[in-house]
Design a protein around this motif. Structure first.
Motif, mmCIF file in Angstrom:
data_model
loop_
_atom_site.group_PDB
_atom_site.id
_atom_site.type_symbol
_atom_site.label_atom_id
_atom_site.label_comp_id
_atom_site.label_asym_id
_atom_site.label_seq_id
_atom_site.Cartn_x
_atom_site.Cartn_y
_atom_site.Cartn_z
ATOM 1 N N SER A 80 0.742 -1.185 -0.002
ATOM 2 C CA SER A 80 -0.062 -0.051 -0.004
ATOM 3 C C SER A 80 0.873 1.256 -0.043
ATOM 4 C CB SER A 80 -1.187 0.160 1.073
ATOM 5 O OG SER A 80 -0.680 -0.512 2.336
ATOM 6 N N GLY A 81 2.036 0.939 0.414
ATOM 7 C CA GLY A 81 2.887 2.218 0.411
ATOM 8 C C GLY A 81 3.804 2.739 -0.948
ATOM 9 N N GLY A 82 3.413 1.492 -1.609
ATOM 10 C CA GLY A 82 4.360 1.748 -3.184
ATOM 11 C C GLY A 82 5.911 1.644 -2.785
ATOM 12 N N MET A 83 6.108 0.908 -1.900
ATOM 13 C CA MET A 83 7.573 0.766 -1.621
ATOM 14 C C MET A 83 8.426 0.015 -2.746
ATOM 15 S SD MET A 83 7.782 0.197 2.390
ATOM 16 C CE MET A 83 6.359 0.882 3.523
ATOM 17 N N GLN A 84 7.619 -0.739 -3.776
ATOM 18 C CA GLN A 84 8.088 -1.594 -4.723
ATOM 19 C C GLN A 84 9.090 -0.538 -5.704
ATOM 20 O OE1 GLN A 84 5.240 -1.723 -4.344
ATOM 21 N NE2 GLN A 84 4.063 -1.522 -5.998
ATOM 22 N N ASN A 131 11.231 1.185 -4.737
ATOM 23 C CA ASN A 131 12.588 1.565 -4.160
ATOM 24 C C ASN A 131 13.141 0.316 -3.515
ATOM 25 O OD1 ASN A 131 14.157 3.665 -3.330
ATOM 26 N ND2 ASN A 131 12.860 4.689 -2.100
ATOM 27 N N LEU A 132 13.583 -0.506 -4.499
ATOM 28 C CA LEU A 132 14.120 -1.742 -4.051
ATOM 29 C C LEU A 132 15.536 -1.763 -3.755
ATOM 30 C CD1 LEU A 132 11.669 -4.296 -5.717
ATOM 31 C CD2 LEU A 132 11.638 -3.807 -3.526
ATOM 32 N N PRO A 133 16.262 -2.679 -3.185
ATOM 33 C CA PRO A 133 15.588 -3.453 -2.067
ATOM 34 C C PRO A 133 15.168 -2.645 -0.934
ATOM 35 C CG PRO A 133 18.190 -3.793 -1.855
ATOM 36 C CD PRO A 133 17.771 -2.811 -2.933
ATOM 37 N N CYS A 134 14.083 -3.267 -0.013
ATOM 38 C CA CYS A 134 13.545 -2.572 1.018
ATOM 39 C C CYS A 134 13.917 -3.528 2.407
ATOM 40 C CB CYS A 134 11.973 -2.717 0.956
ATOM 41 S SG CYS A 134 11.168 -1.310 1.514
ATOM 42 N N ARG A 135 14.630 -2.875 2.953
ATOM 43 C CA ARG A 135 14.843 -3.521 4.336
ATOM 44 C C ARG A 135 14.252 -2.894 5.664
ATOM 45 N NH1 ARG A 135 19.360 -2.168 1.849
ATOM 46 N NH2 ARG A 135 20.768 -3.772 0.765
ATOM 47 N N LEU A 136 13.409 -3.646 6.141
ATOM 48 C CA LEU A 136 12.274 -3.084 7.170
ATOM 49 C C LEU A 136 12.437 -3.659 8.560
ATOM 50 C CD1 LEU A 136 9.326 -2.671 4.716
ATOM 51 C CD2 LEU A 136 10.861 -0.802 5.581
ATOM 52 N N SER A 137 12.721 -3.282 9.628
ATOM 53 C CA SER A 137 12.810 -3.618 10.933
ATOM 54 C C SER A 137 11.526 -2.928 11.612
ATOM 55 C CB SER A 137 13.977 -3.576 11.721
ATOM 56 O OG SER A 137 14.173 -1.925 11.804
ATOM 57 N N SER A 138 11.355 -4.017 12.845
ATOM 58 C CA SER A 138 9.791 -3.606 13.573
ATOM 59 C C SER A 138 10.092 -4.266 14.749
ATOM 60 C CB SER A 138 8.799 -3.815 12.639
ATOM 61 O OG SER A 138 7.532 -3.128 13.139
ATOM 62 N N ILE A 139 9.252 -3.506 15.672
ATOM 63 C CA ILE A 139 9.306 -3.805 17.012
ATOM 64 C C ILE A 139 7.782 -3.703 17.934
ATOM 65 C CG2 ILE A 139 10.068 -3.490 19.382
ATOM 66 C CD1 ILE A 139 12.763 -2.815 18.552
ATOM 67 N N GLY A 140 7.384 -4.829 18.294
ATOM 68 C CA GLY A 140 6.225 -4.522 19.122
ATOM 69 C C GLY A 140 5.330 -5.606 19.552
ATOM 70 N N PRO A 141 4.146 -5.395 19.894
ATOM 71 C CA PRO A 141 3.512 -6.716 20.356
ATOM 72 C C PRO A 141 2.757 -7.573 19.166
ATOM 73 C CG PRO A 141 2.021 -4.673 20.798
ATOM 74 C CD PRO A 141 3.483 -4.112 20.365
#
Ligand code: HAM
Length: 413
Positions: A93-97, A99-109
């Motif tokens: 949905s964010g159109g991130m393709q 801007n490849l490669p796309c490396r995403l980190s995340s933290i949470g419940p």
């Protein structure tokens, strides 16, 4: 009025445990940044379909563990049971393709309706990394190396073994599926009722069955490794060679099947023997079809998630908090105590003000807070612009000019 206690499988986290969890999170963020990851925060709930489609209706998570509900507008929503599907949804949905490669980190419940026990909760917390844009073995190796480095940073490598497996590409899995169905059809009469349903929906899940009868049948079931086509098997070999080149120890575990349907090729888990049945601290794998399953372009991906509670529990040491400075105003000098507190915080000291009770009580509380120094000010000290500084470890007390307080504290810490 409802029950005044946390819901089953949820907990209030505070004190040493929270410090440990935060430490794991900070180390993860700092290390993933070194590998070029950017942090993302996605919603805690998504449309139910975001999870049910990629994870698979026959997976335990979708079949039994999701917290799904209808909101007031009649939408079916689900508290995230994991991060990957939501992050891929955000990627699309964010159109991130673009801007490849796309490396995403995340933290949470994350939330799963499981039977709670040590290291297993209904609300738990994950560190999560996703690498989108390429399906090549060196990316798998780099991502596994990042998880291994995190475990090294947390001083956990010695307690943990890396298991890897290949789930092959679509063609290999189809061939394997056919072989499995043929095999299980021969043993239909002895399969559990659950596995008869799985036989239709997803026969690979039978391999994961806890039923005794199913497990006996599984012992002689065909092995996926024997059905990998040339592409899949050379992919797996290249991943193993890469891990060897980086001196990352691993075992090939042909029984490693992960709990979600979206995986292909490389699957891996970091497992410890120290947490009993809940020994998997990090799990992940490649998911080359997932972006497409969710309606996006044909973009490959790989990722992992770690259980923060489990990693925190394993940490071999406590995480020290700051040793505060405690100001003890004696008499009508509260405003001056507030001013001094502000000044010391501006100099970088964790500073508490304790104005309640007699001096002995306050010194005891300061000791309980592991304070290094107590700064005692009364009207006389204020008049002279001095303060009594008591070193709580040695008991020594000296009078210090307020203008020299910060440098005195710094020099003596
Ligand atoms: P997962 O193996 O389901 O993978 O979960 C990853 C880690 O989360 C587990 O190894 C465990 O440490 C922790 N965990 C899972 N359930 C619980 C629970 N009920 N209580 C405490 N800790 C738990 C995934 O979630 C995938 N999304 C990983 C991934 C990312 N694959 C590709 N990208």
């Amino acid at each position: 009025m409802g029950k005044i206690q946390p819901a089953r499988g949820t907990r209030d986290i505070i004190g040493e445990e929270l410090k440990r969890m935060r430490y794991v999170e900070q180390r993860f963020l700092s290390i993933s940044e070194k590998y070029g990851f950017e942090e993302i925060r996605t919603p805690v709930f998504e449309f139910t379909e975001v999870f049910s489609r990629p994870l698979g209706d026959s997976s335990d998570i979708v079949a039994k563990e999701m917290y799904s509900f209808e909101d007031r507008g009649g939408e079916s929503l689900t508290l995230r049971p994991e991060f990957t599907a939501g992050i891929v949804r955000a990627f699309i949905s964010g159109g991130m393709q673009q801007n490849l490669p796309c490396r995403l980190s995340s933290i949470g419940p994350a939330f799963r309706y499981e039977r709670p026990q040590k290291g297993r909760y209904r609300q738990f917390h994950q560190i999560n990394a996703e690498w989108l844009g390429l399906s090549v073995p060196h990316v798998d190796v780099e991502l596994i190396a990042m998880a291994w480095r995190l475990l090294g940073d947390l001083n956990l490598q010695e307690k943990i073994a890396l298991h890897v497996n290949s789930l092959g590409d679509v063609e290999s899995r189809q061939a394997y599926r056919q072989a499995l169905v043929a095999y299980y059809e021969q043993h239909r009469a002895n399969l559990s009722a659950d596995s008869l349903v799985r036989l239709k929906a997803n026969p690979l899940r039978i391999l994961d069955s806890k039923d005794e009868g199913d497990r006996r049948i599984n012992q002689l079931a065909p092995k996926l490794i024997d059905y990998l086509n040339e592409t899949s098997s050379s992919y797996f070999k290249a991943v193993q060679a890469g891990l060897e080149a980086l001196n990352i120890p691993f075992d090939v575990n042909h029984n490693l099947v992960r709990g979600m349907d979206y995986y292909c090729h490389t699957a891996f888990e970091f497992i410890t023997t120290e947490l009993g049945a809940q020994g998997t601290v990090i799990g992940g794998g490649r998911y080359d079809g997932l972006v497409k399953t969710l309606g996006g372009p044909d973009v490959a991906g790989i990722g992992f998630a770690g259980g923060i509670e489990r990693l925190a529990m394993l940490l071999p040491y406590d995480i020290p908090g700051p040793r505060p400075v405690i100001i003890l105003p004696m008499g009508e000098v509260l405003t001056q105590a507030l001013t001094l507190g502000e000044a010391l915080r501006a100099e970088g000291f964790t500073t508490l003000i304790d104005a309640a009770g007699n001096l002995a009580k306050r010194l005891k509380r300061a000791d309980n807070k592991n304070a290094h120094f107590a700064i005692i000010i009364g009207e006389e000290e204020i008049a002279r612009e001095h303060a009594q500084v008591k070193n709580l470890s040695s008991g020594e007390q000296v009078s210090v000019a307020q203008s020299a307080l910060a440098s005195f504290l710094r020099d003596n810490t």
